[in-house]
Motif scaffolding. Structure first.
Motif, PDB file in Angstrom:
ATOM      1  N   LYS A 185       0.809  -1.221   0.000  1.00 24.49           N
ATOM      2  CA  LYS A 185       0.000   0.000   0.000  1.00 24.49           C
ATOM      3  C   LYS A 185       0.843   1.272   0.000  1.00 24.49           C
ATOM      4  N   VAL A 186       2.188   1.135  -0.031  1.00 23.00           N
ATOM      5  CA  VAL A 186       3.048   2.324  -0.053  1.00 23.00           C
ATOM      6  C   VAL A 186       2.789   3.105  -1.342  1.00 23.00           C
ATOM      7  N   LYS A 187       2.481   4.394  -1.212  1.00 22.10           N
ATOM      8  CA  LYS A 187       2.134   5.219  -2.369  1.00 22.10           C
ATOM      9  C   LYS A 187       3.384   5.798  -3.021  1.00 22.10           C
ATOM     10  N   GLY A 188       3.295   6.005  -4.335  1.00 22.10           N
ATOM     11  CA  GLY A 188       4.388   6.638  -5.062  1.00 22.10           C
ATOM     12  C   GLY A 188       5.520   5.722  -5.431  1.00 22.10           C
ATOM     13  N   VAL A 189       5.356   4.394  -5.221  1.00 23.10           N
ATOM     14  CA  VAL A 189       6.398   3.416  -5.542  1.00 23.10           C
ATOM     15  C   VAL A 189       5.785   2.353  -6.464  1.00 23.10           C
ATOM     16  N   GLU A 195       6.827  -5.636  -4.872  1.00 25.32           N
ATOM     17  CA  GLU A 195       6.726  -7.095  -4.934  1.00 25.32           C
ATOM     18  C   GLU A 195       8.110  -7.738  -4.881  1.00 25.32           C
ATOM     19  N   LYS A 196       9.119  -7.089  -5.502  1.00 28.27           N
ATOM     20  CA  LYS A 196      10.490  -7.618  -5.444  1.00 28.27           C
ATOM     21  C   LYS A 196      11.041  -7.539  -4.023  1.00 28.27           C
ATOM     22  N   LEU A 197      10.723  -6.460  -3.292  1.00 31.77           N
ATOM     23  CA  LEU A 197      11.145  -6.342  -1.895  1.00 31.77           C
ATOM     24  C   LEU A 197      10.596  -7.501  -1.070  1.00 31.77           C
ATOM     25  N   ILE A 198       9.341  -7.812  -1.286  1.00 30.64           N
ATOM     26  CA  ILE A 198       8.695  -8.895  -0.536  1.00 30.64           C
ATOM     27  C   ILE A 198       9.320 -10.238  -0.900  1.00 30.64           C
ATOM     28  N   ALA A 199       9.574 -10.457  -2.195  1.00 34.90           N
ATOM     29  CA  ALA A 199      10.094 -11.754  -2.655  1.00 34.90           C
ATOM     30  C   ALA A 199      11.522 -11.991  -2.202  1.00 34.90           C
ATOM     31  N   GLU A 200      12.303 -10.914  -2.062  1.00 36.98           N
ATOM     32  CA  GLU A 200      13.724 -11.077  -1.773  1.00 36.98           C
ATOM     33  C   GLU A 200      14.059 -10.919  -0.286  1.00 36.98           C
ATOM     34  N   ARG A 201      13.040 -10.747   0.543  1.00 34.64           N
ATOM     35  CA  ARG A 201      13.310 -10.725   1.994  1.00 34.64           C
ATOM     36  C   ARG A 201      13.758 -12.102   2.479  1.00 34.64           C
ATOM     37  N   VAL A 218      16.391   7.458  -2.685  1.00 32.08           N
ATOM     38  CA  VAL A 218      15.215   8.313  -2.525  1.00 32.08           C
ATOM     39  C   VAL A 218      13.954   7.473  -2.364  1.00 32.08           C
ATOM     40  N   MET A 219      13.822   6.444  -3.243  1.00 35.61           N
ATOM     41  CA  MET A 219      12.644   5.582  -3.176  1.00 35.61           C
ATOM     42  C   MET A 219      12.618   4.801  -1.870  1.00 35.61           C
ATOM     43  N   LEU A 220      13.781   4.306  -1.425  1.00 31.41           N
ATOM     44  CA  LEU A 220      13.838   3.560  -0.168  1.00 31.41           C
ATOM     45  C   LEU A 220      13.452   4.449   1.000  1.00 31.41           C
ATOM     46  N   GLY A 221      13.928   5.710   0.990  1.00 31.17           N
ATOM     47  CA  GLY A 221      13.550   6.641   2.056  1.00 31.17           C
ATOM     48  C   GLY A 221      12.054   6.878   2.096  1.00 31.17           C
ATOM     49  N   LYS A 222      11.422   6.962   0.911  1.00 36.39           N
ATOM     50  CA  LYS A 222       9.975   7.152   0.834  1.00 36.39           C
ATOM     51  C   LYS A 222       9.234   5.952   1.421  1.00 36.39           C
ATOM     52  N   ILE A 223       9.725   4.732   1.100  1.00 36.10           N
ATOM     53  CA  ILE A 223       9.084   3.515   1.608  1.00 36.10           C
ATOM     54  C   ILE A 223       9.207   3.447   3.125  1.00 36.10           C
ATOM     55  N   LEU A 224      10.401   3.746   3.659  1.00 37.54           N
ATOM     56  CA  LEU A 224      10.608   3.663   5.107  1.00 37.54           C
ATOM     57  C   LEU A 224       9.801   4.717   5.846  1.00 37.54           C
ATOM     58  N   ALA A 225       9.678   5.912   5.265  1.00 33.30           N
ATOM     59  CA  ALA A 225       8.874   6.961   5.894  1.00 33.30           C
ATOM     60  C   ALA A 225       7.413   6.530   6.000  1.00 33.30           C
ATOM     61  N   GLU A 226       6.913   5.862   4.961  1.00 28.38           N
ATOM     62  CA  GLU A 226       5.530   5.387   4.956  1.00 28.38           C
ATOM     63  C   GLU A 226       5.331   4.268   5.966  1.00 28.38           C
ATOM     64  N   LEU A 227       6.317   3.340   6.052  1.00 28.29           N
ATOM     65  CA  LEU A 227       6.181   2.190   6.947  1.00 28.29           C
ATOM     66  C   LEU A 227       6.291   2.582   8.408  1.00 28.29           C
ATOM     67  N   THR A 228       6.959   3.694   8.709  1.00 30.81           N
ATOM     68  CA  THR A 228       7.160   4.107  10.110  1.00 30.81           C
ATOM     69  C   THR A 228       6.148   5.153  10.562  1.00 30.81           C
ATOM     70  N   LYS A 229       5.181   5.467   9.718  1.00 33.31           N
ATOM     71  CA  LYS A 229       4.131   6.416  10.125  1.00 33.31           C
ATOM     72  C   LYS A 229       3.323   5.829  11.274  1.00 33.31           C
ATOM     73  N   LYS A 230       2.961   6.669  12.226  1.00 33.42           N
ATOM     74  CA  LYS A 230       2.146   6.196  13.364  1.00 33.42           C
ATOM     75  C   LYS A 230       0.678   6.461  13.087  1.00 33.42           C
TER      76      LYS A 230
END
Length: 230
Positions: A185-189, A195-201, A218-230
């Motif tokens: 559900k991360v927006k802008g990615v 799907e590759k992130l999920i498969a390669e974990r 830049v894209m990784l920072g966007k994903i981490l910012a979204e995942l750490t939102k409270k």
């Protein structure tokens, strides 16, 4: 997954080419020779530097990437991976490509390809001076003519920036622990990248996450910012 058959995961025809802070790894064949119904764990490929000394052996990971799972009786051919390269300390090293499999707890070594040509790194007053081969790929048992390639202080600073480019020292752990539906559900990615992130974990460093095709700081920072939102 049949953990007792790790030897049936193999790599053949391996080579590498170092270009500043990148290394191009080539493999003619990566195969799962187990029975057709088998599905391997997540596979990991690493370029390592090995050195024997009076105090014992030393192994350093120079580059790494994950390949995902592979079905029995399947293989990948003519593989090329463009990876971030970490220069080893000064000294004489033997380089090797290592294929490992995730067993649910740890990665277990399955196969290795050793390169006979020594990799030498000499330390000078302001930079590492590695003794390297010609621009052609170095293959197993090859004897290329070495040449000297220097790494400038500017290149070193660029490496240091890349290590903490997102500002999240444990960002790879956040991705490892995140639920699939939250990641998707991360927006802008692009969805393919997620799907590759999920498969390669699971990932073991931020550098490993950045090696995922389509990923950047830049894209990784966007994903981490979204995942750490409270």
């Amino acid at each position: 997954m049949n953990a007792s058959n790790q030897a049936h995961l193999t790599i053949q025809g391996c080579g590498y080419r170092i270009e500043n802070d990148r290394v191009i790894v080539s493999i003619q064949r990566i195969a799962n020779d187990r029975v057709e119904g088998n599905l391997s764990g997540t596979l990991r490929l690493q370029l390592c530097a090995l050195r024997q000394s009076t105090g014992g052996s030393e192994t350093i990971v120079l580059a790494s990437t994950t390949l995902g799972e592979m079905k029995g009786q399947h293989f990948l051919s003519d593989c090329h991976y463009d990876l971030l390269f970490q220069q080893p300390p000064s000294g004489n090293w033997q380089l090797a490509l290592q294929l490992s499999e995730w067993d649910g707890v740890n990665y277990t070594l399955c196969d290795s390809a050793y390169f006979d040509t020594p990799y030498q790194v000499e330390v000078s007053s302001d930079s590492f001076v590695p003794v390297m081969e010609k621009d052609e790929l170095e293959h197993e048992k090859a004897e290329p003519t070495p040449k000297i390639a220097t790494e400038s202080p500017i290149a070193k600073k660029q490496k240091e920036v890349k290590k903490n480019a997102t500002g999240y020292d444990d960002g790879y752990l956040i991705i490892n622990k995140s639920k699939v539906d939250k990641l998707l559900k991360v927006k802008g990615v692009p969805k393919k990248v997620l799907e590759k992130l999920i498969a390669e974990r699971p990932f073991h460093s931020e550098k490993a996450v950045l090696n995922v095709k389509g990923m950047g700081p830049v894209m990784l920072g966007k994903i981490l910012a979204e995942l750490t939102k409270k």
